[in-house]
Scaffold this active site. Structure first.
Site, PDB file in Angstrom:
ATOM      1  N   CYS A 255      36.509 -56.856  33.196  1.00 49.70           N
ATOM      2  CA  CYS A 255      37.204 -56.842  32.709  1.00 49.70           C
ATOM      3  C   CYS A 255      38.033 -58.033  32.196  1.00 49.70           C
ATOM      4  O   CYS A 255      38.516 -57.926  31.481  1.00 49.70           O
ATOM      5  CB  CYS A 255      38.390 -56.337  33.959  1.00 49.70           C
ATOM      6  SG  CYS A 255      38.557 -56.854  34.994  1.00 49.70           S
ATOM      7  N   HIS A 303      42.228 -56.461  38.536  1.00 55.34           N
ATOM      8  CA  HIS A 303      41.835 -55.804  37.362  1.00 55.34           C
ATOM      9  C   HIS A 303      42.617 -56.104  35.897  1.00 55.34           C
ATOM     10  O   HIS A 303      43.860 -56.502  36.142  1.00 55.34           O
ATOM     11  CB  HIS A 303      41.571 -54.328  37.834  1.00 55.34           C
ATOM     12  CG  HIS A 303      40.368 -53.853  36.164  1.00 55.34           C
ATOM     13  ND1 HIS A 303      39.696 -53.013  35.908  1.00 55.34           N
ATOM     14  CD2 HIS A 303      40.998 -53.108  34.998  1.00 55.34           C
ATOM     15  CE1 HIS A 303      39.392 -52.790  35.082  1.00 55.34           C
ATOM     16  NE2 HIS A 303      40.845 -52.984  34.326  1.00 55.34           N
ATOM     17  N   HIS A 315      39.443 -51.359  28.264  1.00 55.89           N
ATOM     18  CA  HIS A 315      39.093 -52.708  29.389  1.00 55.89           C
ATOM     19  C   HIS A 315      37.806 -51.769  29.898  1.00 55.89           C
ATOM     20  O   HIS A 315      37.381 -51.082  29.374  1.00 55.89           O
ATOM     21  CB  HIS A 315      39.889 -52.149  30.305  1.00 55.89           C
ATOM     22  CG  HIS A 315      40.027 -50.926  31.182  1.00 55.89           C
ATOM     23  ND1 HIS A 315      39.930 -50.436  32.414  1.00 55.89           N
ATOM     24  CD2 HIS A 315      39.829 -49.491  31.066  1.00 55.89           C
ATOM     25  CE1 HIS A 315      40.012 -49.696  33.030  1.00 55.89           C
ATOM     26  NE2 HIS A 315      39.639 -49.134  31.497  1.00 55.89           N
TER      27      HIS A 315
END
Length: 339
Positions: A255, A303, A315
């Site tokens: 990510c 994240h 993402h």
């Protein structure tokens, strides 16, 4: 006193490399040895897979942080070694100059007692006393004091380099530990997925596809600046790329690696981890998010995705799910950062 251009490789350099190989082999063996999950197939199993992926992602960010620290320490050690080498060359030059002076005095009828001390078995003791000796000329005293200062600086540099090498060893061990944790979590998640009936596994796979037909078009909202627009274009170009933990492209991403790579295309250097990326610009409310803004998730910011408009982010979700669009509210939002 001889000196090498680089500090000799320490045992931990070879040991760390060997340890990583052993860890990799152990992890591979672990992945092969994980027994089939006994949990009843269905929602509970899928929830456990999601939990393991979340834990693996957190460990991945810890791995990225430790790896980034190790890289920084390697650079510091290299610079310290270069400074030590240059300082040693300077000291050798000063010693040669003083040796020439001693030789000249000897040929002229004798060596000054203070210079004789320089070539004694304990020159460091000489350096402590030399400046106070009446028979040293002003020029000689200045040269000796310069040599004394240079030797002290060299000793300090060596001490600091030794400390950096020890710290680097700890960082390498941390990298190996986080690597093992990630791979253990992923191995267990794969075993659980393999335990699902084919229909449930197919449903999980469909939810992981990059062609999210259930999402509206992200639209063409304008980015707040040119670098954000370039980063958004890069992130869109990465759609469909595989999730690869610890990777920042170009063939795959985790990510934070996707965010770093996308903004690098715009000439902007972002930190490596999602925790650091949340502070890489101005914090704005989620209601004011614009394309190119970084959206971090969970209370620990483990994240991160890029807002691209119309309530969506791009993402790298987790292993098996390629870079894709998802709703901005897919997880609890921690912060929104405008780079």
């Amino acid at each position: 006193m001889g000196f090498h251009r680089r500090l000799a490789p320490s045992g931990f350099d070879r040991g760390a490399t060997a340890a990583l190989c052993v860890l990799s082999a152990a992890v591979a063996a672990l992945g092969a040895a994980v027994p089939s999950a006994t949990a009843a197939p269905g929602d509970n199993t899928r929830a456990e897979v999601d939990r393991l992926y979340t834990e693996a992602e957190k460990a991945t960010e810890s791995y990225n942080r430790a790896d980034e620290r190790a890289d920084a320490l390697r650079e510091q050690v290299t610079r310290a070694q270069d400074r030590i080498a240059r300082q040693q060359e300077s000291i050798n030059t000063m010693r040669e100059a003083l040796g020439s002076l001693a030789g000249a005095q000897y040929r002229a009828g004798g060596m000054d007692p203070s210079l004789a001390l320089l070539f004694s078995d304990d020159p460091d003791e000489y350096l402590e006393k030399a400046a106070a000796l009446d028979r040293i000329s002003v020029h000689q005293a200045a040269e000796l004091r310069e040599l004394q200062a240079a030797m002290r600086e060299l000793a300090q540099e060596r001490s600091e380099a030794t400390g950096k090498l020890a710290e680097l060893d700890k960082s390498r061990k941390a990298v190996a530990t986080h690597k093992r944790t990630v791979e253990q979590k992923l191995a267990k998640a794969r075993a659980l997925l393999n335990s699902l009936p084919s229909a449930d596994r197919a449903a999980y796979d469909r939810a992981s596809r990059s062609d999210r037909a259930d999402l509206p078009d992200p639209g063409n909202a304008a980015a707040p600046n040119a670098r954000a627009a370039t980063a958004v274009a890069a992130a869109r170009a990465a759609l469909g790329s595989p999730y690869i933990w610890g990777s920042s492209g170009p063939s795959g991403f985790d990510c934070s690696g996707l965010m770093q790579w996308s903004y690098a295309k715009a000439g902007v250097s972002l930190p490596r981890t999602s925790q650091a990326q949340r502070y890489a610009g101005q914090q704005v409310p989620l209601s004011q998010a614009q394309p190119g803004d970084l959206v971090t998730y969970r209370s620990d910011a483990s994240h991160v995705g890029m807002y691209v408009g119309n309530g969506q982010v791009i993402h790298a979700p987790y292993p098996g799910a390629p870079v894709r669009y998802d709703p901005v509210g897919m997880m609890p939002v921690s912060s929104v950062t405008r780079v």
